[in-house]
Scaffold this motif. Structure first.
Motif, PDB file in Angstrom:
ATOM      1  N   MET A 223     -21.165 -66.100  29.470  1.00 51.04           N
ATOM      2  CA  MET A 223     -20.819 -66.647  28.168  1.00 51.04           C
ATOM      3  C   MET A 223     -21.938 -66.401  27.158  1.00 51.04           C
ATOM      4  SD  MET A 223     -19.923 -70.590  27.197  1.00 51.04           S
ATOM      5  CE  MET A 223     -21.598 -71.098  27.608  1.00 51.04           C
ATOM      6  N   PHE A 224     -23.191 -66.580  27.592  1.00 45.10           N
ATOM      7  CA  PHE A 224     -24.306 -66.381  26.671  1.00 45.10           C
ATOM      8  C   PHE A 224     -24.453 -64.922  26.254  1.00 45.10           C
ATOM      9  CE2 PHE A 224     -25.909 -70.623  27.855  1.00 45.10           C
ATOM     10  CZ  PHE A 224     -26.293 -71.061  26.596  1.00 45.10           C
ATOM     11  N   ALA A 294     -36.300 -75.794  27.769  1.00 43.84           N
ATOM     12  CA  ALA A 294     -35.940 -75.664  26.359  1.00 43.84           C
ATOM     13  C   ALA A 294     -37.124 -75.226  25.519  1.00 43.84           C
ATOM     14  CB  ALA A 294     -35.384 -76.989  25.839  1.00 43.84           C
ATOM     15  N   VAL A 295     -38.333 -75.560  25.952  1.00 40.42           N
ATOM     16  CA  VAL A 295     -39.538 -75.168  25.209  1.00 40.42           C
ATOM     17  C   VAL A 295     -39.654 -73.651  25.112  1.00 40.42           C
ATOM     18  CG1 VAL A 295     -42.063 -75.204  25.339  1.00 40.42           C
ATOM     19  CG2 VAL A 295     -40.778 -77.298  25.697  1.00 40.42           C
ATOM     20  N   LEU A 296     -39.098 -72.926  26.074  1.00 39.63           N
ATOM     21  CA  LEU A 296     -39.172 -71.459  26.043  1.00 39.63           C
ATOM     22  C   LEU A 296     -38.479 -70.875  24.810  1.00 39.63           C
ATOM     23  CD1 LEU A 296     -38.436 -70.745  29.807  1.00 39.63           C
ATOM     24  CD2 LEU A 296     -40.622 -70.439  28.637  1.00 39.63           C
ATOM     25  N   SER A 297     -37.625 -71.637  24.159  1.00 46.46           N
ATOM     26  CA  SER A 297     -36.910 -71.126  22.986  1.00 46.46           C
ATOM     27  C   SER A 297     -37.820 -70.928  21.785  1.00 46.46           C
ATOM     28  CB  SER A 297     -35.757 -72.067  22.610  1.00 46.46           C
ATOM     29  OG  SER A 297     -36.258 -73.338  22.226  1.00 46.46           O
ATOM     30  N   ILE A 298     -39.035 -71.474  21.794  1.00 46.90           N
ATOM     31  CA  ILE A 298     -39.928 -71.293  20.638  1.00 46.90           C
ATOM     32  C   ILE A 298     -40.563 -69.908  20.625  1.00 46.90           C
ATOM     33  CG2 ILE A 298     -40.439 -73.762  20.686  1.00 46.90           C
ATOM     34  CD1 ILE A 298     -43.282 -73.001  21.590  1.00 46.90           C
ATOM     35  N   ALA A 308     -34.394 -70.185  28.380  1.00 46.33           N
ATOM     36  CA  ALA A 308     -34.198 -71.475  27.715  1.00 46.33           C
ATOM     37  C   ALA A 308     -32.712 -71.775  27.578  1.00 46.33           C
ATOM     38  CB  ALA A 308     -34.870 -71.464  26.348  1.00 46.33           C
ATOM     39  N   TYR A 309     -31.949 -70.820  27.022  1.00 46.69           N
ATOM     40  CA  TYR A 309     -30.521 -71.064  26.809  1.00 46.69           C
ATOM     41  C   TYR A 309     -29.796 -71.288  28.137  1.00 46.69           C
ATOM     42  CZ  TYR A 309     -31.810 -68.702  22.443  1.00 46.69           C
ATOM     43  OH  TYR A 309     -32.424 -68.327  21.282  1.00 46.69           O
ATOM     44  N   ALA A 310     -29.939 -70.302  29.023  1.00 49.77           N
ATOM     45  CA  ALA A 310     -29.199 -70.370  30.281  1.00 49.77           C
ATOM     46  C   ALA A 310     -29.739 -71.465  31.186  1.00 49.77           C
ATOM     47  CB  ALA A 310     -29.255 -69.021  30.985  1.00 49.77           C
ATOM     48  N   VAL A 314     -27.693 -74.459  32.942  1.00 48.16           N
ATOM     49  CA  VAL A 314     -27.604 -74.473  34.410  1.00 48.16           C
ATOM     50  C   VAL A 314     -28.048 -75.818  34.975  1.00 48.16           C
ATOM     51  CG1 VAL A 314     -28.715 -73.529  36.462  1.00 48.16           C
ATOM     52  CG2 VAL A 314     -27.785 -71.994  34.742  1.00 48.16           C
ATOM     53  N   VAL A 315     -29.125 -76.371  34.433  1.00 48.32           N
ATOM     54  CA  VAL A 315     -29.596 -77.682  34.893  1.00 48.32           C
ATOM     55  C   VAL A 315     -28.525 -78.744  34.641  1.00 48.32           C
ATOM     56  CG1 VAL A 315     -31.290 -79.505  34.486  1.00 48.32           C
ATOM     57  CG2 VAL A 315     -32.028 -77.121  34.604  1.00 48.32           C
ATOM     58  N   ALA A 316     -27.925 -78.686  33.458  1.00 47.68           N
ATOM     59  CA  ALA A 316     -26.861 -79.649  33.143  1.00 47.68           C
ATOM     60  C   ALA A 316     -25.686 -79.496  34.100  1.00 47.68           C
ATOM     61  CB  ALA A 316     -26.402 -79.457  31.704  1.00 47.68           C
ATOM     62  N   ALA A 317     -25.323 -78.257  34.419  1.00 44.88           N
ATOM     63  CA  ALA A 317     -24.203 -78.029  35.333  1.00 44.88           C
ATOM     64  C   ALA A 317     -24.519 -78.541  36.737  1.00 44.88           C
ATOM     65  CB  ALA A 317     -23.873 -76.537  35.383  1.00 44.88           C
ATOM     66  N   ALA A 318     -25.737 -78.302  37.224  1.00 43.19           N
ATOM     67  CA  ALA A 318     -26.117 -78.768  38.559  1.00 43.19           C
ATOM     68  C   ALA A 318     -26.112 -80.294  38.635  1.00 43.19           C
ATOM     69  CB  ALA A 318     -27.491 -78.226  38.930  1.00 43.19           C
TER      70      ALA A 318
END
Length: 760
Positions: A223-224, A294-298, A308-310, A314-318
């Motif tokens: 999707m991403f 998420a910090v990797l997005s900076i 960061a995105y994926a 993935v953490v939320a899905a797990a």
């Protein structure tokens, strides 16, 4: 919220499981083609100077910096009729394609260029080309051309290399490595889960949730790719992470469920209680891991941003799978979750009796309880020795050197790697991977200033020649006319040929010397050394902010979890200590080359700079997994401790030590098993043939194992013993804030202020 979720799952378990099965099938179908949509580059910012130079060369100079190389090898020499026929054929095929520019070959180039395209031994020659399009298009074209042109004909062998071919080979290798890693991790994880639970049914549950998480991850990555660039390296990491976290989270919940059954609860209430307690731990753990990723997005390179995105998704899905799908299965299984205990027939076979029970009601029988009690009695020497040990392990990181990855990340069996080795050894002037390109965009000042500029560049240390429109210069002397096409109406470019490794410290020093030469117009530097310098500069600018954000997010989450400002600081320091030790080991192994023969990688004397950053964010978040799990049980015991004195509930330092020992006793076996399982999943990446994926696998494995053993069971208890009741301290304003917004289980007792050890 967790109570409502648990009630819904216990009320409609079959509907939830059927929905999950359908979702898994859809995700598997949708994500099956994800590898073909991922990209291998993304290590530099599109706004970097080297990126601008590459675009100008591609747009205005017919791809003067080639990204595809064919090496023609003939035992009879490259001037033999058979070799010449093959070389001319390759040139014609490449020139006939619309997506190929700037084709040059030894057999068709002007004499000044042809000499550089012939090896020093005379048995190898080169064909250069630039494949147009973005990363995906150029890599796809490289794969098609390689399949069409590579091979052996009449004793003449053709092999491919260049950045497009290297990344195509990396794509193929990673896709293969992923299948191997999962083929290793899943069955080994099942064996460990059976050893932990005994019951085949209980062991199968975390693994089933893990497989569901992998299928979901593939769909998320796919999707991403529809909306942004996603790195191919995210495929291995996020699938491994989804499997590891799903197993971890499920292990916590299944263990708590079985504990509540042993306490006499029926399946439905036991499920609700497991979700309220272990589910709460899972939520906090997922939040810390997600915030760290998420910090990797900076960072402005999509290699890190894609994690960061994926990674967050993935953490939320797990976590969602462990909190929603797993409880539905537990309700339906009921007491059968303990069925098929293979330990019973094994004990009969070996004539062993069943061990005495260590239940939640008598944790003092546990070896974990005895160990923490011993640590508490020797807290000062344990803290000093272990801190010194981890600092010593981390000391090699003080000598770290960073460099951009090239074809040497691949095994020596890869054709593009073999060609890269030949280029470095046999083509001192034509190894485009080493060369630096200088673009003078919009320059129209004639050959005189260009000649002076080229002379200055050629005097730099390690420069073998400078090719320009004004001629070829070696150490300040003009050696002949320059190749055509280096100047046009849009400007000019120069090529600085060098044998210095562009990604080494010497390559960086040479680039700084070249940039110091006065240019007749604004000069944009491209090539390996410039790409490396730009990448390091971009990462260095954002790294302090990334570290600060991770520390702040971790502090905030653990404060909401514990109500303490001391425990979050302690957790951050211990995580940093375990990571430092892992980083030191990575330098010793991968930069200095120890174990290279065992692991099968090539040590180049420096580290890929994105790897420590990625490993820091991943390992920091995952280490908090065990910190949160351990603190949750210690906090339960701490809140349940104390006694009423003059109508006030007070707790002492002895209560703190008891809570430590009981908390570790109740969780030590589980989080150690979780660490072993996560180490198996992450460690499976060591089987990869791409060197920095091996680095990630080994680094994360060592971090997880050290964190779950020496850190959580020895160093953390020692420090918490030394801090006594201060562990749970917060300034009055923050204590009041936590009382209002702190996240706690519905039946937590009201917190009471601890008292110093001297009182009672």
């Amino acid at each position: 919220m967790l109570t409502r979720i648990a009630q819904i799952t216990t009320r409609y378990p079959r509907a939830i499981l059927l929905t999950a099965a359908a979702l898994a099938i859809l995700c598997g179908l949708f994500g099956a083609t994800v590898a073909g949509h991922l990209k291998s580059a993304g290590f530099t910012s599109p706004d970097a100077e080297s990126s601008q130079a590459a675009r100008l060369l591609a747009d205005n100079f017919d791809g003067a910096a080639p990204n595809y190389v064919l090496l023609v090898s003939s035992p009879s020499g490259v001037d033999a009729p058979a070799a010449k026929a093959v070389g001319l054929h390759l040139t014609e095929v490449l020139r006939a394609r619309a997506d190929v520019k700037g084709v040059q070959s030894y057999w068709t180039a002007p004499p000044t260029v042809a000499s550089a395209l012939r090896s020093t031994g005379g048995k190898d020659a080169l064909v250069f080309a630039y494949l147009t399009g973005d990363d995906n298009q150029s890599q796809r074209a490289a794969g098609e051309l390689t399949e069409q042109l590579a091979g052996t004909t009449d004793g003449v062998t053709v092999r491919q290399s260049g950045i497009a071919a290297v990344f195509h080979d990396v794509n193929s290798q990673i896709t293969h490595d992923l299948a191997v890693a999962e083929g290793v991790a899943i069955p080994v994880s099942l064996v460990v889960l059976v050893l932990v639970f005994g019951s085949l049914i209980a062991a199968a549950l975390p693994l089933t949730v893990g497989i569901f998480a992998i299928l979901t991850t593939l769909a998320i990555l796919r999707m991403f790719t529809q909306i942004t660039d996603v790195s191919i390296y995210a495929l291995n990491m996020t699938t491994a992470m989804s499997l590891a976290l799903a197993i971890d989270y499920s292990l916590f919940i299944v263990s708590r469920y079985r504990e509540e059954l042993a306490n006499g609860l029926d399946p439905a209430p036991a499920t609700v209680r497991a979700v309220q307690t272990a589910g709460r731990t899972v939520l906090y753990s997922a939040l810390t891991v997600a915030l760290s990723l998420a910090v990797l997005s900076i960072f402005d390179i999509y290699f890190l941003r894609s994690f960061a995105y994926a990674g967050v998704a993935v953490v939320a899905a797990a976590a969602a799978a462990a909190i929603v799908i797993l409880p539905a299965a537990l309700v339906l299984l009921g007491h059968r979750v303990n069925s098929l205990d293979i330990r019973v027939p094994l004990r009969r076979m070996f004539g062993r009796s069943a061990p005495g029970p260590v239940t939640p009601l008598n944790p003092e029988r546990s070896r974990w309880y005895r160990m923490v009690t011993w640590v508490s009695g020797h807290a000062v020497p344990v803290a000093i020795v272990l801190t010194a040990f981890f600092l010593a392990l981390g000391s090699p990181f003080l000598s770290v050197k960073f460099g951009y990855p090239d074809d040497r990340v691949l095994p020596t069996s890869a054709a593009s790697r073999q060609v890269g080795d030949v280029l470095r050894a046999e083509f001192p002037a034509a190894n485009s991977g080493n060369n630096t390109t200088v673009v003078l965009d919009g320059y129209h000042g004639g050959p005189g200033p260009i000649g002076e500029y080229a002379k200055g560049l050629s005097r730099a240390d390690g420069v073998s020649a400078v090719l320009s429109s004004a001629g070829v210069f070696v150490k300040g002397a003009r050696m002949g006319g320059g190749p055509p096409g280096m100047a046009n109406g849009t400007g000019e470019y120069l090529t600085v040929a060098t044998q210095v490794d562009p990604f080494s410290p010497a390559g960086g020093a040479q680039l700084r010397e070249l940039r110091a030469v006065p240019a007749p117009a604004q000069a944009l530097f491209g090539g390996g050394a410039a790409v490396n310098a730009d990448a390091l500069d971009s990462l260095a600018k954002r790294l302090p902010l990334a570290i600060a954000l991770i520390a702040l997010a971790t502090f905030a989450v653990l404060f909401l979890f514990t109500g303490s400002v001391v425990l979050p600081v302690k957790a951050i320091l211990l995580n940093t200590l375990s990571l430092a030790a892992a980083f030191g080991a990575m330098i010793w192994v991968f930069q200095d080359g120890h174990l290279s023969g065992v692991l099968g990688f090539t040590a180049v004397g420096y580290m890929t700079p994105t790897m420590p950053i990625l490993m820091f964010c991943l390992a920091f978040g995952m280490s908090m997994d065990y910190e949160v799990f351990l603190l949750s049980r210690i906090r339960e015991e701490w809140l349940a401790s104390g006694r009423v004195v003059d109508g006030v509930l007070v707790r002492t330092a002895q209560d703190n030590v008891h809570a430590l020992a009981v908390g570790v006793a109740k969780t030590g076996r589980i989080f150690t098993a979780a660490a072993v399982l996560m180490a198996i999943v992450m460690g499976a990446m060591i089987t990869s043939k791409v060197s920095f994926l091996q680095l990630m696998g080994l680094g994360l494995t060592l971090t997880v194992l050290a964190d779950a053993t020496l850190i959580r069971t020895m160093l953390a208890p020692a420090l918490m013993k030394l801090m006594g009741t201060a562990n749970w301290w917060a300034p009055a304003p923050l204590a009041r804030l936590h009382a209002r917004i702190g996240l706690r289980e519905h039946d937590d007792p009201e917190p009471a202020a601890p008292v110093p050890a001297g009182r009672g």
